[in-house]
Structure formats: C-alpha cells, structure tokens
Design an enzyme around this catalytic site. Sequence first.
Site, PDB file in Angstrom:
ATOM      1  N   GLY A 102       0.830  -1.195   0.000  1.00 50.22           N
ATOM      2  CA  GLY A 102       0.000   0.000   0.000  1.00 50.22           C
ATOM      3  C   GLY A 102       0.863   1.242   0.000  1.00 50.22           C
ATOM      4  O   GLY A 102       2.089   1.156   0.091  1.00 50.22           O
ATOM      5  N   ASP A 117       2.939   5.568   4.327  1.00 55.16           N
ATOM      6  CA  ASP A 117       2.209   6.213   5.435  1.00 55.16           C
ATOM      7  C   ASP A 117       0.742   5.801   5.568  1.00 55.16           C
ATOM      8  O   ASP A 117       0.013   6.404   6.335  1.00 55.16           O
ATOM      9  CB  ASP A 117       2.270   7.756   5.333  1.00 55.16           C
ATOM     10  CG  ASP A 117       3.667   8.269   5.633  1.00 55.16           C
ATOM     11  OD1 ASP A 117       4.410   7.545   6.333  1.00 55.16           O
ATOM     12  OD2 ASP A 117       4.013   9.362   5.162  1.00 55.16           O
ATOM     13  N   GLY A 165       0.017   3.002   6.754  1.00 56.91           N
ATOM     14  CA  GLY A 165      -0.027   2.314   8.042  1.00 56.91           C
ATOM     15  C   GLY A 165       0.366   0.845   8.054  1.00 56.91           C
ATOM     16  O   GLY A 165      -0.053   0.092   8.921  1.00 56.91           O
ATOM     17  N   HIS A 196       8.015   3.222   0.144  1.00 58.42           N
ATOM     18  CA  HIS A 196       8.686   4.294  -0.568  1.00 58.42           C
ATOM     19  C   HIS A 196       8.890   3.922  -2.028  1.00 58.42           C
ATOM     20  O   HIS A 196       9.298   2.823  -2.355  1.00 58.42           O
ATOM     21  CB  HIS A 196      10.024   4.605   0.103  1.00 58.42           C
ATOM     22  CG  HIS A 196      10.581   5.924  -0.307  1.00 58.42           C
ATOM     23  ND1 HIS A 196      11.210   6.092  -1.505  1.00 58.42           N
ATOM     24  CD2 HIS A 196      10.580   7.123   0.304  1.00 58.42           C
ATOM     25  CE1 HIS A 196      11.583   7.360  -1.608  1.00 58.42           C
ATOM     26  NE2 HIS A 196      11.210   8.002  -0.517  1.00 58.42           N
ATOM     27  N   SER A 240      37.228  -7.551 -41.764  1.00 60.95           N
ATOM     28  CA  SER A 240      38.458  -7.759 -42.507  1.00 60.95           C
ATOM     29  C   SER A 240      39.489  -6.753 -41.984  1.00 60.95           C
ATOM     30  O   SER A 240      39.192  -5.559 -41.863  1.00 60.95           O
ATOM     31  CB  SER A 240      38.184  -7.527 -44.006  1.00 60.95           C
ATOM     32  OG  SER A 240      39.389  -7.672 -44.724  1.00 60.95           O
ATOM     33  N   SER A 262      32.784 -14.193 -41.154  1.00 67.18           N
ATOM     34  CA  SER A 262      31.484 -14.745 -40.728  1.00 67.18           C
ATOM     35  C   SER A 262      30.582 -13.666 -40.134  1.00 67.18           C
ATOM     36  O   SER A 262      30.327 -13.655 -38.932  1.00 67.18           O
ATOM     37  CB  SER A 262      31.672 -15.910 -39.749  1.00 67.18           C
ATOM     38  OG  SER A 262      32.601 -15.615 -38.739  1.00 67.18           O
TER      39      SER A 262
END
Lengths: 267, 632
Positions: free
Chosen positions: B15, B18, B20, B95, B460, B532
């Site tokens: 949640g 602050d 809770g 936070h 090359s 390649s």
Amino acid sequence: MSEKHYLQQLEAQTIYIIREAYNRIQPLGMMWSIGKDSTALLWMVRKAFFGKVPFKLILLDTEMELPEVYEFRDKYTKEWDLDVHNELCPPESEMDPTLPPATRAAARKTEGLKNLLKRDQYKGIIGGIRRDEQSMRAKERVFSPRSIDGSWDFKDQPAEFWDQYKCEIPQGCHLRIHPILHWTELDIWRYTRMENIPIVPLYLARNGKRYRSLGEKNITFPVDSNASTIDEIIEELQTTKTPERAGRSMDNEREDSFETLRASGYM
Amino acid sequence: MSEPLHLPLRIVIVGHVDHGKSTLIGRMLNDTGALPESKVRELEAAAKGRGVPFEWSFLLDSFQAERDQAITIDTTQIRFKHGVREFVIIDAPGHKEFLKNMISGAAAADAAVLIVDAAEGVREQTKRHAYLLHLLGLKQVVVAINKMDRINFDHGKFEALVQELKEYLHTLGVRPTAFIPIAARDGDNLANASTRMDWYKGKTLLDQLHVFERFGAPVALPLRFPVQDVYRVDEKRILVGRIESGVLRKGDKVLFSPTNETATVTDIVSWPDRHDKAFELKAGEVFGVTLDQPIFVERGHIGSHAEHAPMLTNVFRTSLFWLSKNPLRVGNSYKVRFGTTETAVTVQSIDKVVDTDDLKQTEQAKEVVKNAVAEVTLRAGQLIAVDSYSDNHKTGRFVLVEGADIVGGGLISMEGYADQRRLMQPKSENIYAVDHLTDADARAQKLGHYGGVFWFTGLSGAGKSTLAMLAEKALFERGYHAYVLDGDNVRHGLNKDLGFSPDDRAENIRRVGEVSALMADAGIVCITAFISPYRADRDRARSASPRHFNEIYIKANIETCEKRDPKGLYVKARKGLITEFTGIDSPYEAPENPEMVVDTEVNSVEVCVKQIVDYIEAAVSLKKKRENIIAA
C-alpha cells in the site's frame, strides 16, 4: 501435514540453495560454529553432496569457546571426514575501544573473518543464520553481497525472487549465502531430532540451566531451563517468550549493538 | 510423533507510504501475543530516550536508519502464530524508490493485504502495488481500510470507498476477497472485533487470513525437472536439481530439452542410504538421479516426459516489470534466467507499455523505464525450452539480468508461436549416426587435451588470420594439436565452387562449421578465421558442435581496419571494384554474447595472442569442469 513432510519441505529449499551456491560461486567456504544451526546445515550439505562436503568448513576461533565445543569439533571432523580450517581471531586489544565490552569481544570474529577473506579470496561464505533469530537478520537476502571491507549495505539489497539469486559480484567482494534463513529455532530442533544429528551437550539442561545459543564463554550465559532432552527443548520452545539470544550479552548492551556488528560484517 | 505442522502462510502487506503498514504489523503481533516480553519495553525505552511518542511501527523499523527517516526501507519477514496457524508477514516498503524490495517480498507470498488510508483513499502506490499483485499472480487479496478513526468510523463513507476501490481493482484484474475497516493503531478489527464499528459484521483481518491457503508445489502438472548440476560421486554420474512440477518415477523414460536427448532414470539416489528407498519424486522435492545412457546433459537442460514436453523456441512474448535505472530498449541484450537456464536474449519489440499510475497503455513504445510494466517480445540466440505461465506458473516465469543485477521479471506467453522441436529432426530420414567405439575422454587422455572449435569473427583487417596463426604456433609449441582453418585457404580447395553472394557465403560458413566440428571431435584444437558476418551463420556453426564451440570476437572498428587494410581490400571496395564488402556495403553483425572478446585496437599483438592462448588452454584442459567432482 506430518512433521516429517513439513521438515522435508524446509530441507528441500535448503539443499537447493546449497547446490546453487556450489554451482555458481567458487571458491566457496562454510562457517561452522559447531552450534545447532550450522551443524544442522552441515548435515544438509552432506545430503546435498551424497555424504561428502566439497568445500572447507571454517571455525572463527577466539580460543574462548567452551571446551565441549572444541571436543565436538574434533570428534566430528574425524568421524565425518571434514576439511576444517581453524581461523584464529585477532586479540581484543586490537578492536575498536569505543565499542561496549561484549560487542568488542564479538567484533573479534568479524576481524577474523576479514583476515580469512583477504587471505583466501573466498567468493562465497555459507552461513547458518535464520530470520527469526534477530530483527536485523530478518532483513537478509538468501544471497547477500558484502563489499570489499566486508560491510553490508542493508539499504540497497539486490532484487531476489522466484529462486533467482545474485551470483556475480565485483572483484574483492563476496557473497554470504544463507540456506536456512527460512527455518525457526523450533524447526532446527525438530529436524535435529528427526535426523538424529549430534549436538553439543551444553544445549541440554543441567542443574536448572542450559545454553540456548552457544557463543564464547566470556560473553554467553546459560538460561534457566529444565529441558534436559531434545523433546523437552521442543516443548519448552512452544511456550517460551524469552528471545533466543537472551544469553548473548553483545546483543543487548546498546540499542544498536547488533546492528553495528552486522553492518560491519558480523555473521 | 507429534501434532501436524503446517508451513506458514506468507502474507505480503502493501500500500501507499504512510497508510499504516508497519503500524498494522506491530499492533497485530502485539495482539496475537507473538512478541517476546522484553520487546515492547525495549522499544518504549528507546522512544523515550529519543524523546518521541511510542509507535507500533518501531517494532519493524528496528534499524537505526529507518527510525530516523520514518520510512520502511527493505523487506523484512516476521513470523507469528495464531491459533494453530503460523504466518509469515513480509513487510514491503512504501517508498517509491524501493519497488525491487517490494517485489522481492511479494513474489514469495501466498496472500496479500492491501492497506488504504480511509481519509486519503487510492494513491499512486496503491495502484502500482495492486497492479503488481496481479502481475505476480496473487489471487488471495484482502483490502484493509485503515485509520477509520479519521473518518469517525462512518459506515457510509466506508461503503463509498469500498465501491470506488472495487471498481478500480477490477479493471486491474484484482478481485479482493474482503474489505475490512480497521484502526491499526488501536487494534480495531485486527485480532479482535472493533467495538467502535457495530455496523461491520464481517471477519476480523486475522480471521480472514486464516481462510487463505498456502500454495503447494504443482504435483498435478506435467513433469518438469530442470537440471541444476551434474555430480560425479564415487564413479557415479548423478543429475541433481528440484522437481518443479509433476512426478518422476524410477524407470521413467525422460526427454531433455533443448538437446532432444532421451534416457531412462535408473535410480533415485539419496544420502544417507535409506532402507525405504524412494521410487518416485514429487514436485517440490530435490533430486539426485542416475541415467542409463551417458547422454550430454548439463545445468539448464529441462527433463520432462516426451508426451508433455515444453516448447522449443527462440522467441517468446512476455509481460514484465522493469527495475533498472537504464531503460529497456529494442535491440538491447540481457541475460534471461528461468529455473536453472541462463541464456542471452535481445529485445525484439516492445509491444505495449502500461503506466501503472493511470493504466494508460502505449503501443509500440520505444523504451520501458524504471518501475514500469510492459509487454515485450524477446529473442534468444538459440533454442530454449519454455512453458507459458498459464500452463505452468513455476517454469513459465523468468528474470532479466543486466550486467550482474536482476533488473526485471516477467511471465511467458507462447500464444501464437509454433513449437520448433520438429525443426530439429534431420532432413533425410534414412541417416543413422554410427557410434564411435572410443569417446572424447579417451581421446583427450591420449592427446593430453580436449578438442574444441575456436571461432574467430570480426571485420576484414581486425587481425583474425594474424592472431590465429600466432596462436596456432604458440599452442603447437606447447604440445597442443592445433590447426587453423583460414578463409582464403579454404576457398582454394573445399569451397572453391563458392562465390561471395549471401547464399554462397552462408554455405561457405556452414561447411567450415561442419569441418571444424569434425576436427574438434577428433580431438584437434581447431581455430577458424573467417569474417562470418551473420549471427545466424555463426549460430549454425555453434549448433554443429554445441559442446565445444567458442565464439571469439576479434574486435576493431571499421576505421581502424580500413586504416590497416593489409590486403588493400578496403581501397578496392571504396572504389567500387569489390561489391558486397563487409563493413562497406554489407553488414557485420557483431556477436551478442561471445565466449571471449579480443580487442586489437587497445592491445598489442603479443597481449592478444597471450589472451587467446590462455583461454584456449583453459578450455581444452583435461581438468575442464564438465561435471563437478564431489570429493571431500
């Protein structure tokens, strides 16, 4: 579920973590304090590797352990064919004099560990700490990185979920691996009973006292108890409200004693 | 032996900051009698010492730093018992900066409590956390409306807020089991029913938590056992790992992916030797098994039954959350890890980005920023074995690794993609590989080293031929059987029928890949020096010798190579005398995840040769660890 099935699930998670550490991190060592937790953990290491222990076991020795602890070490080193390294810790006179006395004594182990890491270049150290022991330890990750000086940055820990762990760390740093983080004190005793794992006899009560947590003789004290068998310990723990580390004086000297120890590298 | 035990129900509490969370946890622990006697006294004394009123949240925030900042900063886990049930509360931070901690906690949870301040209602993190609960697959959710005292325990206001929340959460796919009005600080409706809200007839929060279940490992799903490691113990080769789903029985014929090899499980091994030896392993159990065939199996291979195998693919769609400060962009490469598999992937497309604040969706976005959620298509360099999350929630999820850090996680969706397993069958059906009567280990013992392919790729003029020849000489002098296949040399003989069209170039590389594979099989250290330029061609060469292929990127940028121009080719290409010249008018696809990079811009020839020789020596050494030898 039955007690057996319950403990097997905890054990499976631990063995998975041990094998993960062994595959991903080299060189690897394990702290063996000879206490009930690290001995139960050692038992699971032997299960993980089919009876063998493919890395060094390390005892951080302050020469202040109780004699029964040294006896136990010597007996099982031989019996279980273990490769045990006894790391002598630097003397208390070299510790930070501003720390309270028992915290200072405990800090010797931190320094011993630092010396060992520096010398032997371990990338991973397996340790037998549990979340329910202490609120600082409740914050731990299973694979927990430590910086070059051994310190723990608990404010910025790596993401850890779905059994994927941080395994790569910079040169000079190391990982602490915590395979029994999810166990409780009671779980350890039930497992010790089920698997018939030997213990240092100091855990069992004599004359109304027993050690609930083993540490050096100068800073650890027995608690009041009449539990003289593992069955009785298990019964006792189901009702007690005394914290496990009550007999560890360094935890309780100052509000942040243990926190200070942990942040600077204590197990 | 004693009463039945249950693994604790893991609850995550999420949640907005602050609202809770920590207060709720502290108070609940107190009311259930879970606290050691000394703990509350200790914290009261600490608060007094600091000259602040006692708060229940001090209990969790028992770090110095946290108390000072008055926010929770990391995941913590606290156990308590209520009645016969054990609970673990995973406290996730409120936070914004610490989303990774919240996920580290919430990903392991069985149930969630979403806490909402009655006076403030839905806030930014309420939405974000609710969305993540959905993405983490959490179905058991209860909403606690906290600080009811701030709205005077008003029934009407509570109902209005519930209605608003319900509608909002449903759009996210979150369907809470209950909404409970609480006042955490005073303990209303936590462990004990409130006396201040007679109108509420539902369960207390704790009673609600008792109803939730802990999820076990999925025994009923098809068998998946990712190989974690291969041990050699007392001459026995033992595969170890954990059964993620289903059941494995002794005697089962199992198929390993992505190698498509099969073998029969001959034994289930455990220590100490039990008289009641296990004949089957169920989901959640760790295993040690032996096989009847010495097939190639290593960490990351996934065992299953043939009839319910995972899909093989090199592309998969995902829903993921992103935690890195560096945005995820199309074309970026990461490592993906699921189970014990780790492989490189590239972001092929970002199909949709969801803003978790307002749920706005952006299609075909350019990047996914920190803390965002997105649908992304990933492409792997080789075939990997995957399950959709909807089929198997244990194996259908993955994490992304950037550098050394886990920076994201997601769920796999294979909808719309074909299984590529059938593409692995050889074209002609009447070909049967004949087994040699000697094997790689025997050859290696005789020659003093293993064989291997060391595939140099680069522009090359990057230094491939020069370094290859010097490395060959150095290795030869040290007693290695080394041989270089060089571009120009091969084109004089084996490939003299081929030109420089894209098709002919591909065929040129294919043949070299096959020849080098045979040489490596014969025990030779084979170094190839070919431009390649295409990843696909190099990948095919890798698949010709999957066990001993090493891609070595000889790195120098085009400007440097053009300046060197040892054969005068760049001059000709610039003049248009040569067409389809790599780097000029034909692309060079640099390796995404080479085994080794040799930077010839930075290092001298001597240093480069030493790096290469050191690498090759380690790779073909007899001590090379294909299996972990367990010896005390």
